[in-house]
Design an enzyme around this catalytic site. Structure first.
Site, PDB file in Angstrom:
ATOM      1  N   ASP A   1       0.719  -1.335  -0.194  1.00 35.41           N
ATOM      2  CA  ASP A   1       0.034  -0.158  -0.035  1.00 35.41           C
ATOM      3  C   ASP A   1       1.097   1.211   0.052  1.00 35.41           C
ATOM      4  O   ASP A   1       2.026   1.117   0.346  1.00 35.41           O
ATOM      5  CB  ASP A   1      -0.861   0.042   1.093  1.00 35.41           C
ATOM      6  CG  ASP A   1      -0.263   0.166   2.709  1.00 35.41           C
ATOM      7  OD1 ASP A   1       0.712  -0.441   2.724  1.00 35.41           O
ATOM      8  OD2 ASP A   1      -0.742   0.809   3.451  1.00 35.41           O
TER       9      ASP A   1
ATOM     10  N   ASP B   1       8.885   3.651  -1.113  1.00 31.66           N
ATOM     11  CA  ASP B   1       8.178   3.295   0.161  1.00 31.66           C
ATOM     12  C   ASP B   1       6.581   2.839  -0.222  1.00 31.66           C
ATOM     13  O   ASP B   1       5.780   3.442  -0.526  1.00 31.66           O
ATOM     14  CB  ASP B   1       7.783   4.689   0.933  1.00 31.66           C
ATOM     15  CG  ASP B   1       7.052   4.209   2.330  1.00 31.66           C
ATOM     16  OD1 ASP B   1       7.076   3.277   2.824  1.00 31.66           O
ATOM     17  OD2 ASP B   1       6.592   5.308   3.145  1.00 31.66           O
TER      18      ASP B   1
ATOM     19  N   GLU C   1       0.031  -0.860   5.893  1.00 31.74           N
ATOM     20  CA  GLU C   1       1.219  -0.244   6.549  1.00 31.74           C
ATOM     21  C   GLU C   1       1.023   1.042   6.967  1.00 31.74           C
ATOM     22  O   GLU C   1       1.084   1.692   7.891  1.00 31.74           O
ATOM     23  CB  GLU C   1       2.470  -0.535   6.198  1.00 31.74           C
ATOM     24  CG  GLU C   1       3.733  -0.522   7.028  1.00 31.74           C
ATOM     25  CD  GLU C   1       4.384   0.913   7.156  1.00 31.74           C
ATOM     26  OE1 GLU C   1       4.806   1.299   8.005  1.00 31.74           O
ATOM     27  OE2 GLU C   1       3.859   1.822   6.018  1.00 31.74           O
TER      28      GLU C   1
ATOM     29  N   HIS D   1       6.258   9.897   1.104  1.00 37.18           N
ATOM     30  CA  HIS D   1       4.953  10.617   1.733  1.00 37.18           C
ATOM     31  C   HIS D   1       4.936  11.969   0.949  1.00 37.18           C
ATOM     32  O   HIS D   1       3.989  12.662   1.118  1.00 37.18           O
ATOM     33  CB  HIS D   1       5.137  10.862   2.967  1.00 37.18           C
ATOM     34  CG  HIS D   1       5.024   9.608   3.762  1.00 37.18           C
ATOM     35  ND1 HIS D   1       4.329   9.452   5.062  1.00 37.18           N
ATOM     36  CD2 HIS D   1       5.422   8.099   3.348  1.00 37.18           C
ATOM     37  CE1 HIS D   1       4.415   8.093   5.550  1.00 37.18           C
ATOM     38  NE2 HIS D   1       5.151   7.395   4.458  1.00 37.18           N
TER      39      HIS D   1
HETATM   40  N1  BES Z   1       8.825   3.399   5.170  1.00 37.74           N
HETATM   41  C1  BES Z   1       8.196   4.073   6.505  1.00 37.74           C
HETATM   42  C2  BES Z   1       8.910   4.185   7.658  1.00 37.74           C
HETATM   43  C3  BES Z   1      10.134   4.921   7.692  1.00 37.74           C
HETATM   44  C4  BES Z   1      10.250   6.198   7.218  1.00 37.74           C
HETATM   45  C5  BES Z   1      11.184   4.484   8.389  1.00 37.74           C
HETATM   46  C6  BES Z   1      11.544   6.982   7.361  1.00 37.74           C
HETATM   47  C7  BES Z   1      12.285   4.979   8.684  1.00 37.74           C
HETATM   48  C8  BES Z   1      12.604   6.225   8.013  1.00 37.74           C
HETATM   49  C9  BES Z   1       6.587   3.703   6.509  1.00 37.74           C
HETATM   50  O1  BES Z   1       6.065   3.214   5.505  1.00 37.74           O
HETATM   51  C10 BES Z   1       5.893   4.860   7.051  1.00 37.74           C
HETATM   52  O2  BES Z   1       5.779   5.823   6.599  1.00 37.74           O
HETATM   53  N2  BES Z   1       5.158   4.571   8.167  1.00 37.74           N
HETATM   54  C11 BES Z   1       4.316   5.499   8.781  1.00 37.74           C
HETATM   55  C12 BES Z   1       3.576   4.504   9.909  1.00 37.74           C
HETATM   56  C13 BES Z   1       2.343   4.987  10.620  1.00 37.74           C
HETATM   57  C14 BES Z   1       1.393   5.405   9.299  1.00 37.74           C
HETATM   58  C15 BES Z   1       1.729   4.233  11.451  1.00 37.74           C
HETATM   59  C16 BES Z   1       5.013   6.574   9.361  1.00 37.74           C
HETATM   60  O3  BES Z   1       6.011   6.331   9.971  1.00 37.74           O
HETATM   61  O4  BES Z   1       4.493   7.615   9.456  1.00 37.74           O
HETATM   62 ZN    ZN Z   2       6.856   2.321   4.064  1.00 36.14          ZN
END
Ligand code: BES
Ligand code: ZN
Length: 454
Positions: free
Chosen positions: A86, A117, A150, A424
């Site tokens: 996703d 991502d 995720e 993002h």
């Molecule tokens: N890939 C990211 C996590 C990440 C971002 C790890 C930057 C290390 C550095 C993951 O897909 C993500 O964005 N996770 C969300 C989780 C949330 C929606 C619960 C986040 O970190 O905002």
């Molecule tokens: Zn991610």
């Protein structure tokens, strides 16, 4: 043929397949895209079927999980690969130079939502697996669990993990969904922050009012919400919620000195973001502010009139989405409760406050003395010729803490993204170098992990 030769000879196809996957707008947060989320799961299922691999689509109360496995010999070690198909919503669309779901390759980078991502990164595992399988050099058993939620907190995956402990049994979990320091300096992520996310609704008068007739005599919920939010941080960048820091892990000066040795260029950091000055909690460096310190940020704020021109209105309601990133040993539910209690307490009597918690997740720290970590280190040494640096990152992957708790397994966070991938954000991209370097490194990882487990 060796796996590396196979990768070299199939580069174009490996890239084309990823581009196909990137064309599917699998945005988990928006129900408009539900059919596309399912389509992305089907795409992955088909790829596993093409590799004669047992695969199923596991339905959940939300988006499905793709589960695949290849058990070549039960006496060999088993690696569980986790990733997500996703993606985040692509908005604001007008800030993209090319449409988010029409991937283009420019300056050796793939531009598309999800390129880094995490579609690009999870697909590296599928292709590393294919290379090993097709060259008869697969050294271990593999299980793949690729989810579709995720980016919205992984709640249903949590249920799936608890119900399928036996099925998910493995010797190590590996995840590629994080960053390296740079293409010259490999790193392995050993810490992720937790998260507590809530939405607040502030209500003043029972209807929108004429801001002339009533302005000055009735509390304006937007003004009040802004004052309340502003009071949550003091002038030193400390969060002013009582108890917020009580459980925060204090790191030794030795640990902090060590962190400071990792290459980091503050000027480059500022110039890449077009900011004149960095900002954060007093007494901590930029790397520390994102790696080992908790935060509070407003993710969105709205209310009143935001259309064209001007409308003189004193609105009835104001809203904000607020997140707090957490560090060991803060607990997401506890922080959500502290916030709720405090926010209600600071609200003046002229408004009512309603708080709705969204998803959360716990922070994690990954040990560096495991076979899994050492195998990842060796794999990166093999491709980069340099020992990767352990780093703590600011993002969150909520399921990692749950894996520790429910499966008793640490995850090896061997990601290959760069900060400039802009995950993002509009114009997310992933380097071709990183995609192919990732596939190679992962194939070494599987081999080293199997060897070193003997
Ligand atoms: N890939 C990211 C996590 C990440 C971002 C790890 C930057 C290390 C550095 C993951 O897909 C993500 O964005 N996770 C969300 C989780 C949330 C929606 C619960 C986040 O970190 O905002
Ligand atoms: Zn991610």
């Amino acid at each position: 043929m060796s796996a590396l030769t196979f990768i070299e000879e199939n580069k174009d196809r490996f890239l084309d397949e990823l581009l196909e996957l990137l064309k599917i707008p699998s945005v988990s947060a928006d129900s408009k895209f539900s059919a596309d989320v399912a389509k992305a799961a089907e795409f992955l299922k088909k790829k596993f079927e093409d590799l004669d691999t047992t695969v199923e689509i596991c339905e959940t109360e939300g988006h499905p999980i793709v589960y695949a496995e290849k058990i070549i010999d039960p006496s060999l070690p088993t690696v569980l690969v986790y990733g997500h198909y996703d993606v985040q919503p692509p908005d604001p669309l007008d800030l993209w130079d090319s449409p988010p779901f029409e991937p283009v390759i420019k300056d050796e980078r793939i531009y598309a939502r999800g390129s880094a991502d995490d579609k690009g990164q999870v697909y590296m595992h599928v292709k590393a697996y294919e290379a090993l399988l097709k060259t008869d050099t697969l050294p271990c058993n593999l299980k793949f669990m690729i989810e579709g939620e995720e980016e919205v907190g992984s709640d249903n995956l949590g249920v799936f993990v608890k119900e399928n402990r036996e099925k998910l049994k493995a010797d190590v979990i590996v995840i590629s969904d994080t960053h390296i320091i740079s293409n010259e300096t490999p790193s392995i992520t050993v810490g992720l922050r937790g998260l507590s996310y809530l939405e607040v609704e502030v209500t003043g008068p029972n209807r929108d009012l004429h801001s002339g007739t009533y302005g000055g005599a009735v509390g304006n919920p937007i003004n009040i919400l802004c004052q309340m939010i502003a009071s949550l941080q003091d002038e030193n960048g400390k969060i002013a919620i009582p108890g917020f820091y009580d459980k925060v892990e204090e790191l030794t000066s030795e640990y902090r000195d060590n962190m400071a040795e990792a290459p980091f260029d503050l000027n480059e950091f500022k110039s890449l973001l077009d900011i004149d000055e960095e900002k954060g909690e007093e007494g901590f460096s930029t790397i520390e502010r994102t790696g080992i310190r908790p935060t509070l940020d407003v993710n969105g704020i709205w209310g009143g009139y935001t259309g064209e021109g001007a409308k003189t209105v004193l609105p009835s309601k104001a809203y904000a989405k607020i997140s707090m990133r957490l560090v060991p040993h803060q607990v997401s539910d506890e922080i959500t409760e502290m916030f709720t209690e405090h926010f209600k307490k600071i609200a003046p009597k002229s408004v009512n406050v309603k708080i709705t918690p969204h998803h959360g997740g716990e922070p994690v720290v990954i040990p560096t003395d495991s076979i899994g970590y050492k195998a990842a280190e060796r794999a990166m040494e093999e491709t980069w010729g340099k020992t990767p640096i352990p780093t703590r990152e600011g993002g969150s992957i909520p399921i990692v803490a749950l894996f520790q708790k429910e499966l008793g397994l640490d995850s090896i966070l061997m990601g290959f993204g760069l900060q400039e991938d802009a995950i993002h954000s509009p114009n997310e991209s992933y380097g071709l170098f990183n995609y192919f370097r990732g596939i190679e490194t992962i194939s070494h990882f599987y081999r080293f992990f199997a060897d070193m487990s003997k």
